[in-house]
Design an enzyme around this catalytic site. Structure first.
Site, PDB file in Angstrom:
ATOM      1  N   ASP A  31       0.861  -1.178   0.000  1.00 18.07           N
ATOM      2  CA  ASP A  31       0.000   0.000   0.000  1.00 18.07           C
ATOM      3  C   ASP A  31       0.904   1.237   0.000  1.00 18.07           C
ATOM      4  O   ASP A  31       1.780   1.365   0.861  1.00 18.07           O
ATOM      5  CB  ASP A  31      -0.879  -0.020   1.254  1.00 18.07           C
ATOM      6  CG  ASP A  31      -1.847   1.151   1.318  1.00 18.07           C
ATOM      7  OD1 ASP A  31      -1.719   2.103   0.513  1.00 18.07           O
ATOM      8  OD2 ASP A  31      -2.734   1.124   2.192  1.00 18.07           O
ATOM      9  N   GLU A  83      29.462   9.473   5.821  1.00 11.28           N
ATOM     10  CA  GLU A  83      29.624   8.074   6.213  1.00 11.28           C
ATOM     11  C   GLU A  83      29.567   7.196   4.967  1.00 11.28           C
ATOM     12  O   GLU A  83      29.297   6.000   5.045  1.00 11.28           O
ATOM     13  CB  GLU A  83      28.602   7.648   7.255  1.00 11.28           C
ATOM     14  CG  GLU A  83      27.157   7.807   6.898  1.00 11.28           C
ATOM     15  CD  GLU A  83      26.241   7.251   7.978  1.00 11.28           C
ATOM     16  OE1 GLU A  83      26.053   6.024   8.006  1.00 11.28           O
ATOM     17  OE2 GLU A  83      25.729   8.040   8.787  1.00 11.28           O
ATOM     18  N   CYS A 120      25.542  10.021  11.318  1.00 11.57           N
ATOM     19  CA  CYS A 120      24.864  11.201  10.794  1.00 11.57           C
ATOM     20  C   CYS A 120      25.162  12.484  11.561  1.00 11.57           C
ATOM     21  O   CYS A 120      24.889  13.577  11.063  1.00 11.57           O
ATOM     22  CB  CYS A 120      23.352  10.954  10.789  1.00 11.57           C
ATOM     23  SG  CYS A 120      22.862   9.508   9.826  1.00 11.57           S
ATOM     24  N   THR A 163      14.115   4.278   2.606  1.00 10.87           N
ATOM     25  CA  THR A 163      14.567   5.560   3.170  1.00 10.87           C
ATOM     26  C   THR A 163      15.807   6.103   2.479  1.00 10.87           C
ATOM     27  O   THR A 163      16.337   7.132   2.888  1.00 10.87           O
ATOM     28  CB  THR A 163      14.857   5.428   4.680  1.00 10.87           C
ATOM     29  OG1 THR A 163      16.033   4.609   4.865  1.00 10.87           O
ATOM     30  CG2 THR A 163      13.689   4.801   5.410  1.00 10.87           C
ATOM     31  N   SER A 211      17.521   0.934  16.961  1.00 10.50           N
ATOM     32  CA  SER A 211      18.020   2.227  16.517  1.00 10.50           C
ATOM     33  C   SER A 211      17.036   3.340  16.853  1.00 10.50           C
ATOM     34  O   SER A 211      17.434   4.437  17.273  1.00 10.50           O
ATOM     35  CB  SER A 211      18.292   2.201  15.006  1.00 10.50           C
ATOM     36  OG  SER A 211      18.976   3.352  14.602  1.00 10.50           O
ATOM     37  N   HIS A 243      17.447  15.578  13.094  1.00 11.63           N
ATOM     38  CA  HIS A 243      17.974  14.599  12.157  1.00 11.63           C
ATOM     39  C   HIS A 243      16.800  13.754  11.677  1.00 11.63           C
ATOM     40  O   HIS A 243      15.996  13.275  12.482  1.00 11.63           O
ATOM     41  CB  HIS A 243      19.023  13.702  12.815  1.00 11.63           C
ATOM     42  CG  HIS A 243      19.338  12.480  12.020  1.00 11.63           C
ATOM     43  ND1 HIS A 243      19.793  12.549  10.725  1.00 11.63           N
ATOM     44  CD2 HIS A 243      19.223  11.161  12.316  1.00 11.63           C
ATOM     45  CE1 HIS A 243      19.959  11.324  10.256  1.00 11.63           C
ATOM     46  NE2 HIS A 243      19.621  10.463  11.204  1.00 11.63           N
ATOM     47  N   LYS A 252       7.749  10.863  16.197  1.00  9.76           N
ATOM     48  CA  LYS A 252       7.904  10.260  17.525  1.00  9.76           C
ATOM     49  C   LYS A 252       8.776  11.145  18.418  1.00  9.76           C
ATOM     50  O   LYS A 252       8.440  11.397  19.576  1.00  9.76           O
ATOM     51  CB  LYS A 252       8.542   8.874  17.397  1.00  9.76           C
ATOM     52  CG  LYS A 252       7.710   7.852  16.645  1.00  9.76           C
ATOM     53  CD  LYS A 252       8.443   6.539  16.532  1.00  9.76           C
ATOM     54  CE  LYS A 252       7.679   5.509  15.720  1.00  9.76           C
ATOM     55  NZ  LYS A 252       6.442   5.093  16.384  1.00  9.76           N
ATOM     56  N   ASN A 327      16.760  10.027   3.117  1.00  9.03           N
ATOM     57  CA  ASN A 327      17.752  10.253   4.167  1.00  9.03           C
ATOM     58  C   ASN A 327      19.099  10.634   3.554  1.00  9.03           C
ATOM     59  O   ASN A 327      19.626   9.903   2.716  1.00  9.03           O
ATOM     60  CB  ASN A 327      17.898   8.982   5.004  1.00  9.03           C
ATOM     61  CG  ASN A 327      18.792   9.169   6.218  1.00  9.03           C
ATOM     62  OD1 ASN A 327      19.294  10.258   6.489  1.00  9.03           O
ATOM     63  ND2 ASN A 327      18.985   8.105   6.965  1.00  9.03           N
TER      64      ASN A 327
END
Length: 444
Positions: A31, A83, A120, A163, A211, A243, A252, A327
């Site tokens: 979806d 990175e 990051c 991502t 994570s 970030h 969140k 990202n």
């Protein structure tokens, strides 16, 4: 002491676009809302066959230097945070300087160059290094060039594949800056964690659930550390750039951060009649019951008009670009700041002398939260950016083309794929040198 901060900024996205709602979701038989609503992502940026972390960094830096009429002798240090480096010895900053020296009459031989690594967060650490270098009086009237550049590539089929993203943010750090001053108060939260790492490998090993937990824990610690130096209040900050591994993660973090800074303030008192006061640990017999009550309170909090108004003002604008590019690892929090300021300019918001609360994070793990003050002149600088044009001009790739370009940028693959776009007025990857180094040239 003279104010030091970000004087100019530039943005460079990878020139390819993968549509998540259509191309990615269709291939995965998912979806589309799993990505657009759940992750908060609509598209990812990828580098074309002639692009990589060096070309994106150098192209962003050149555009910044050209429009600010800078020459190499005006730059005293070049710091690259990444990175995604492909050499364990030679820093990306030397490649970037070598590119730029192709188009300027002088060189960067007297500029200090380095490469920062801490997942990051190293983009913010590089900004800190440059600010401290200038504040210490070591710059000799020269500015610092800080570039965060990454290709966030995951192994195909990995849970983090949706991502992915690629791009660079170049920042000029100088005295009397035009965009923001970096204030001296900083809060840190750091611990030895293995939530995300690349032990001698290109693609990350990720414990996704862990994570996310570590991200939130380190952010809480950093906020607590900052509050040992200054008071915080939800209304103090015009924007709160986080970030952004994906916008859903920021949702969140924002809820927990707001709950924390609202505690023992007028905001908590005003909300008490609607949802009660925040639970206090001393009112519960055990930790688990307390945590359950805290979660229930947070769920109610995020449904209030007060919270949603704050989120729409301070958080949502910072996610507008990341939702379209994915990202960028070291550049993600700097994309968030840029997005929020771009939104403010386009909507006529007066941000002069307003504060930002900038929340950086790197797996492994460390968070840093610091404040910045927006400077008069920020609107003119943000107006110079070509973000919208770059996003619109990306080449929309099919799934088969995505698989091809993924192999091109997989260090373990040897894949010869024709570029999907035509380079113009930019640095490009141009093959390999005698010692296995990457070579670059400028295409007019």
């Amino acid at each position: 002491m003279t104010d030091v901060g970000i004087d100019a900024v530039e943005f460079r996205t990878g020139k390819l676009k993968l549509d998540l709602a259509e191309t990615f979701a269709e291939e995965k038989d998912d979806d589309p809302a799993k990505y657009t609503k759940g992750l908060g992502l609509h598209a990812s940026s990828f580098p074309d066959a002639y692009e990589d972390i060096v070309t994106m960094a150098a192209n962003a830096a050149k555009r910044l230097m050209d429009r600010r009429d800078l020459q190499p002798q005006d730059i005293g240090r070049i710091d690259v945070a990444t990175e995604s480096a492909f050499d364990h010895s030679k820093p990306v900053s030397t490649y970037v300087a070598g590119c730029l020296e192709q188009v300027y009459d002088t060189n960067f031989h007297h500029a200090n160059k380095g490469e920062r690594k801490f997942a990051c967060i190293s983009g913010t650490q590089s900004v800190d290094d440059a600010v401290n270098w200038i504040a210490a009086g070591k710059n000799r009237d020269r500015a610092a060039l800080v570039i965060a550049t990454d290709t966030a590539l995951y192994e195909r089929g990995d849970s983090g594949e949706a991502t992915q993203g690629a791009g660079a943010v170049a920042m000029l750090i100088d005295e009397d800056p035009d965009v923001v001053t970096i204030e001296p108060e900083q809060g840190f939260g750091s611990a030895d964690e293995t939530d995300f790492l690349k032990p001698n490998q290109q693609f990350p090993s990720v414990d996704g659930k862990r994570s996310m937990q570590v991200y939130l824990m380190r952010m809480r610690e950093a906020l607590e550390d900052l509050e040992m130096q200054r008071d915080t209040h939800p209304d103090d900050f015009a924007l709160v750039p986080f970030h952004t591994p994906f916008p859903g993660m920021v949702r969140k973090a924002a809820a927990l951060g707001y709950r924390h800074v609202a505690r023992n303030t007028d905001v908590e008192e005003e909300l008490a009649e609607e949802i009660g006061r925040q639970p206090r640990p001393e009112a519960f017999d055990d930790e688990e019951t307390y945590r359950d009550a805290l979660k229930e309170y947070t769920d109610k909090l995020t449904e209030t008009d007060t919270y949603q108004e704050w989120y729409g003002r301070a958080i949502e604008p910072t996610l507008e670009i990341s939702a379209q590019v994915g990202n960028w690892y070291t550049g993600s929090v700097h994309v968030a700041r840029l997005a929020g300021l771009k939104h403010a300019r386009e909507n006529g918001l007066d941000f002069d002398n307003r504060e930002l609360l900038v929340c950086s994070y790197g797996s492994g793990a460390q968070a840093e939260i610091h404040t910045e003050t927006v400077q008069p002149g920020w609107e003119e600088e943000i107006a110079q950016l070509s973000v919208d044009n770059q996003l619109v001009e990306r080449y929309d790739i099919s799934w088969d083309q995505y698989e091809q370009i993924h192999d091109v940028h997989n260090h373990d693959e040897t894949t010869d794929v024709d570029a999907f776009t035509t380079p113009e007025d930019e640095f490009v990857f141009d093959g390999w040198g005698r010692m296995g180094e990457r070579k670059y040239t400028y295409v007019e």
